[in-house]
Design a protein around this motif. Structure first.
Motif, mmCIF file in Angstrom:
data_model
loop_
_atom_site.group_PDB
_atom_site.id
_atom_site.type_symbol
_atom_site.label_atom_id
_atom_site.label_comp_id
_atom_site.label_asym_id
_atom_site.label_seq_id
_atom_site.Cartn_x
_atom_site.Cartn_y
_atom_site.Cartn_z
ATOM 1 N N ASP A 51 35.894 54.551 39.722
ATOM 2 C CA ASP A 51 37.488 53.727 39.138
ATOM 3 C C ASP A 51 37.382 52.812 38.344
ATOM 4 O O ASP A 51 36.873 51.757 38.858
ATOM 5 C CB ASP A 51 38.406 53.777 40.227
ATOM 6 C CG ASP A 51 39.967 54.036 39.881
ATOM 7 O OD1 ASP A 51 40.551 55.217 39.109
ATOM 8 O OD2 ASP A 51 41.054 52.649 40.347
ATOM 9 N N TYR A 52 38.142 52.725 37.240
ATOM 10 C CA TYR A 52 38.389 52.304 36.070
ATOM 11 C C TYR A 52 39.904 52.275 35.442
ATOM 12 O O TYR A 52 40.557 52.473 35.317
ATOM 13 C CB TYR A 52 37.423 51.922 34.873
ATOM 14 C CG TYR A 52 37.277 50.972 33.641
ATOM 15 C CD1 TYR A 52 36.479 50.386 34.147
ATOM 16 C CD2 TYR A 52 37.765 51.851 32.405
ATOM 17 C CE1 TYR A 52 36.096 49.445 33.093
ATOM 18 C CE2 TYR A 52 37.732 50.115 32.078
ATOM 19 C CZ TYR A 52 36.806 49.474 31.476
ATOM 20 O OH TYR A 52 36.494 48.763 31.010
ATOM 21 N N LYS A 53 40.174 50.877 34.928
ATOM 22 C CA LYS A 53 40.971 49.969 34.570
ATOM 23 C C LYS A 53 41.215 48.419 33.872
ATOM 24 O O LYS A 53 40.071 48.228 34.247
ATOM 25 C CB LYS A 53 42.241 49.638 35.925
ATOM 26 C CG LYS A 53 43.054 50.843 36.487
ATOM 27 C CD LYS A 53 43.390 52.161 36.121
ATOM 28 C CE LYS A 53 44.292 52.361 37.109
ATOM 29 N NZ LYS A 53 43.036 53.079 37.892
ATOM 30 N N LEU A 54 41.650 48.944 32.721
ATOM 31 C CA LEU A 54 41.859 47.576 31.632
ATOM 32 C C LEU A 54 42.437 47.571 31.858
ATOM 33 O O LEU A 54 43.498 47.887 30.602
ATOM 34 C CB LEU A 54 40.891 48.034 30.396
ATOM 35 C CG LEU A 54 41.175 47.407 29.288
ATOM 36 C CD1 LEU A 54 40.230 45.606 29.727
ATOM 37 C CD2 LEU A 54 40.965 47.408 27.942
ATOM 38 N N LEU A 55 43.083 46.291 32.521
ATOM 39 C CA LEU A 55 44.542 44.842 32.806
ATOM 40 C C LEU A 55 45.081 44.363 31.411
ATOM 41 O O LEU A 55 44.174 43.869 31.257
ATOM 42 C CB LEU A 55 44.336 44.935 34.037
ATOM 43 C CG LEU A 55 44.313 46.090 35.245
ATOM 44 C CD1 LEU A 55 44.279 44.730 36.596
ATOM 45 C CD2 LEU A 55 45.086 46.918 35.282
ATOM 46 N N PRO A 56 45.748 44.871 30.995
ATOM 47 C CA PRO A 56 46.179 43.983 29.830
ATOM 48 C C PRO A 56 47.123 42.683 30.701
ATOM 49 O O PRO A 56 47.551 42.730 31.728
ATOM 50 C CB PRO A 56 47.706 44.752 29.303
ATOM 51 C CG PRO A 56 47.451 45.787 29.497
ATOM 52 C CD PRO A 56 46.769 45.930 30.704
ATOM 53 N N VAL A 57 46.750 41.489 30.546
ATOM 54 C CA VAL A 57 46.817 40.329 30.835
ATOM 55 C C VAL A 57 48.431 39.741 30.637
ATOM 56 O O VAL A 57 48.179 39.011 30.057
ATOM 57 C CB VAL A 57 46.076 39.016 31.188
ATOM 58 C CG1 VAL A 57 46.744 38.188 32.238
ATOM 59 C CG2 VAL A 57 44.948 39.619 31.650
ATOM 60 N N PHE A 58 49.727 40.321 30.897
ATOM 61 C CA PHE A 58 50.696 39.798 30.230
ATOM 62 C C PHE A 58 51.760 38.867 31.063
ATOM 63 O O PHE A 58 52.008 38.456 31.912
ATOM 64 C CB PHE A 58 52.075 40.776 29.951
ATOM 65 C CG PHE A 58 51.823 41.930 30.093
ATOM 66 C CD1 PHE A 58 52.520 42.139 28.344
ATOM 67 C CD2 PHE A 58 51.038 42.891 30.133
ATOM 68 C CE1 PHE A 58 51.606 43.362 27.396
ATOM 69 C CE2 PHE A 58 51.629 43.971 29.558
ATOM 70 C CZ PHE A 58 51.418 43.982 27.890
ATOM 71 N N SER A 59 51.753 37.896 30.041
ATOM 72 C CA SER A 59 51.612 35.720 31.128
ATOM 73 C C SER A 59 53.042 36.208 31.470
ATOM 74 O O SER A 59 53.018 35.381 32.370
ATOM 75 C CB SER A 59 51.504 34.587 29.946
ATOM 76 O OG SER A 59 52.211 34.778 28.594
#
Length: 585
Positions: A356-364
Motif C-alpha cells: 500500500d502506497y501513499k504520498l502525503l502532502p505535509v500541510f503545516s
C-alpha cells in the motif's frame, strides 16, 4: 494491493481502543489525510530532495514537464489537469494544490505552506507509531544538505543535526558531494544513520595510492547496502547516488571518486544479496531521477521497489515495471519537504505479497509542530536572522522556479545579471530547487539564498560567439530531452535573459535550437561575439562576486520587481503533450 474500507474501519476502532488514534490537528479539507493504519508488516517512510528547507515553504509545481519519445504522456511527465485526471484528484482540493501549479496563488493563500522539519517530525513520529515498534524505517534520497543560507554557512551540518533529530535511518546523496571530501566525511561521521551508495568508486589512481574507501577490493567509496530487521523480516536497502555528479557539478570537490549508473554492478549486488543475505525484500534508495529509475527497473531483476528522487517529481502512486525477474515498484517523493511517502509492505518468507502506497502532502496548518524541533531550528537560524530577514524588494507577481524552460524567479536572476554586470545576455542553470514567493510578499535574503545557495556561486562576464551559445543550448537540451533516459542528467533547460529562441524537444542533438535572437529582435550570428553573464561554472571557478550578492543589489535597486520580458522559447512539435499546460507553443 490496498486495504479495504471495512478493514480500515476495523483497524481504526482497534487503534482507538489501544490509545493509538491519530493525534494530528485537522482543518477544513484535511479530514483523514494522515490516518494510515499499518498494512502488512513493514513500513518504509521516504523523503527526498529537501534542499535544506527547515521551515514550511511555498513551492509551485511545474506547468511544463515534457515527456519525449517513449516517455510522452507517461508518469512523471504529466502536469496540471492531465495529472489530476490520471491520479483521480479533485481540482478543488488541498491535494490538487500540493501536486499541481493550478490556481497556485489563490490556493497557496487558502492552504498555506507545506513541509517544515517541526511539522515533519510530528507526522513521522505518528506514522512510525502507527506501524508499531521495530516495523518502520525512515529513508532520505539525498539533496538534503544543500539549498539554503544556513546550510551553506554551516557546510550542511545544520541539516545533518536536523536529520538526526528527525530520525533518518538511511540516506544517499547528490548535492552532498558539492562540499569538499573532508567535509562530506565529517558530515557522514556526524550523521546517526547510514550513508549508502553502491555506484561510487575510487579512480584507479586513487586506489593505487591507497585513498580511503569502504572496500579496498572493489574500490567502493561508501557502504553499498544495509540489511535491516523489520517486522520480523530481513530487508535490504541499496543506496544509488546521483550517477552524473562529476558532470552536473564540479568534480574538483571529489577528484578521486567515479560515479555512473552502474547497472551491471547493481544487478551483481542484488544477486549477491539475494543469494547470501537471506533477505525477504530488496529496496533501492535512489537519486537517479525517475526516468532513469524506470529504465533500470525494466533491466535489473530482483528489486522489489525503487524509492527515487532527483527530478523532484511528486507522484501519488508508484509505477509497476515488468522485468525479466518479475515486477518492481518505482516511485518519486517530490521535494522541499512537501511530502512524506509511505510504502507499506506485506512481506512473507518468500518475498513481497502486497503493498500500500501513499504520498502525503505535509500541510503545516494541519500538523502541530514538534516543540523540540522548533527550538532547534530557531537556534540554527538565530546567528543569521538579521541577514536572512532583510527585505530586498516586493514581488509584483508569483516568483517560482520549476519547469523545463524558465521560471519567474530564474528570470529575476537573469535580469539581475544583465543589469548589475552590464551584459547583453545572461545564463542561469536549470536548477529544480528554490522556493516560491507570492505576489505582494517581500523578497528576503532568505528567498534569494534558497534559490542560489551553492558552493560554487561565483559570477562571470565573458565574450561568447553565437556558435558557442548554440552549442551550450544544444548540449543542455540533449541532457533534458534525450529519448534514452540513461543519457538524461536531471536538471531543466539553462535559463536565458536577453535572448529568445525556438526549441524542438523532439529533434536530435544539434537540431533542437534555432532562431536565437536578442530581445530587440536581432538574429544572433554564429561568428559574432556577445557579452554574456553567468554563474555556477562547473569546470573552473569564475572570478566574480557570488550570485546572491548580484541578485540582492538588483532587488534593492528595483524596490518592486516586475518582469518586463519573460524569455521562454517558442516550442515546436509538442502541441497536445500532457506534460505542457498554460504555455503558448
Amino acid at each position: 494491493m490496498s486495504i479495504s474500507r471495512r478493514d480500515f474501519l476495523i483497524a481504526m476502532q482497534a487503534a482507538a481502543l489501544a490509545g493509538l488514534a491519530p493525534k494530528l490537528a485537522l482543518a477544513k479539507g484535511g479530514e483523514g489525510l494522515y490516518d494510515l493504519p499499518k498494512f502488512g508488516n513493514v513500513r518504509l517512510l521516504h523523503l527526498t530532495d529537501i534542499h535544506a528547507q527547515l521551515l514550511p515553504v511555498h513551492f509551485r509545481e511545474p506547468n511544463v514537464n515534457l515527456g519525449i519519445g517513449p516517455s510522452r504522456g507517461k508518469v512523471p511527465h504529466l502536469v496540471g489537469s492531465a495529472f489530476l485526471d490520471h491520479f483521480g484528484i479533485n481540482q478543488a482540493s488541498r491535494r490538487s494544490h500540493a501536486f499541481t501549479y493550478l490556481n497556485y496563488t489563490e490556493a497557496a493563500q487558502e492552504y498555506g505552506r507545506l513541509g517544515g522539519f517541526a511539522h515533519l517530525k510530528t507526522l513521522i513520529d505518528q506514522l512510525r507509531e502507527q506501524a508499531g515498534p521495530g516495523n518502520s524505517l525512515l529513508l532520505d534520497g539525498g539533496d538534503l544538505w544543500q539549498g539554503s543560507g544556513t546550510a551553506f554557512w554551516t557546510n550542511g551540518e545544520d541539516m545533518v543535526d536536523a536529520s538526526n533529530r528527525l530520525g533518518i535511518d538511511v540516506m544517499t546523496g547528490h548535492w552532498e558531494f558539492t562540499y569538499p571530501e573532508a567535509q562530506i566525511r565529517k558530515n557522514i561521521d556526524r550523521f546517526d544513520g547510514e550513508f549508502l551508495a553502491q555506484n561510487v568508486f575510487l579512480s584507479d589512481e586513487a586506489m593505487f595510492m591507497g585513498a580511503e574507501s569502504f572496500d579496498e577490493a572493489s574500490g567502493r567509496v561508501f557502504k553499498p547496502y544495509s540489511i535491516r530487521e523489520l517486522g520480523g523480516k530481513r530487508v535490504a536497502i541499496i543506496g544509488q547516488a546521483f550517477p552524473y555528479t562529476p558532470i552536473a557539478n564540479p568534480s574538483y570537490f571529489i577528484p578521486d571518486w567515479r560515479f555512473g549508473i552502474r547497472e551491471s554492478e547493481m544487478q551483481e549486488l542484488v544477486n549477491q544479496i539475494r543469494e547470501t543475505e537471506k533477505v525477504n525484500a530488496v529496496v533501492v534508495l535512489s537519486h537517479n531521477g525517475m526516468d532513469v529509475d524506470l529504465k533500470m527497473a525494466s533491466r535489473v531483476s530482483g528489486i522489489d521497489a525503487i524509492l527515487g528522487g532527483h527530478t523532484h517529481d511528486a507522484v501519488p502512486q508508484p509505477s509497476i515495471v515488468k522485468n525479466p525477474g518479475g515486477k518492481t515498484l518505482v516511485s518519486n517523493a517530490g521535494t522541499n519537504g512537501k511530502y512524506v511517502a509511505v510504502l507499506d509492505l506485506d512481506i512473507g518468507d518468500n518475498g513481497v505479497r502486497g503493498y500500500d502506497y501513499k504520498l502525503l502532502p505535509v500541510f503545516s496548518d494541519l500538523i502541530k509542530p514538534d516543540s523540540g524541533m522548533e527550538r532547534f531550528i530557531h537556534e540554527v537560524r538565530a546567528p543569521y536572522l538579521d541577514k536572512l530577514g532583510e527585505k530586498l524588494a516586493i514581488a509584483d507577481e508569483l516568483l517560482y522556479r520549476r519547469g523545463n524552460f524558465n521560471g519567474t524567479m530564474d528570470q529575476v536572476i537573469c535580469d539581475a545579471q544583465r543589469m548589475v554586470l552590464d551584459a547583453q545576455i545572461s545564463l542561469s542553470p536549470g536548477f529544480r530547487w528554490g522556493t516560491t514567493v507570492l505576489p505582494g510578499d517581500a523578497i528576503t535574503m532568505d528567498d534569494v539564498m534558497n534559490a542560489t545557495a551553492i558552493t560554487y556561486p561565483e559570477t562571470y562576464v565573458r565574450e561568447m560567439s553565437g556558435a558557442d551559445l548554440k552549442l551550450i543550448m544544444e548540449d543542455v537540451a540533449d541532457n533534458l530531452f534525450n529519448k534514452d533516459p540513461y543519457y538524461q542528467q536531471g536538471g531543466d533547460m539553462v535559463r536565458v535573459g536577453g535572448m529568445d529562441y525556438t526549441c524542438d524537444p523532439t529533434a536530435t542533438m544539434n537540431a533542437r535550437i534555432s532562431d536565437m535572437r536578442l530581445d530587440n529582435g536581432e538574429l544572433i550570428q554564429a561568428d559574432k561575439l556577445y557579452k554574456v553573464a553567468g554563474w555556477a561554472t562547473v569546470n573552473s571557478r569564475a572570478p566574480g562576486r557570488p550570485i546572491w550578492d548580484v541578485v540582492a543589489d538588483y532587488l534593492r535597486s528595483e524596490k518592486t520587481v516586475k518582469i518586463d520580458k519573460f524569455n521562454t522559447p517558442k516550442l515546436k512539435n509538442v502541441a497536445g503533450n500532457p506534460g505542457l499546460e498554460n504555455y503558448s507553443v
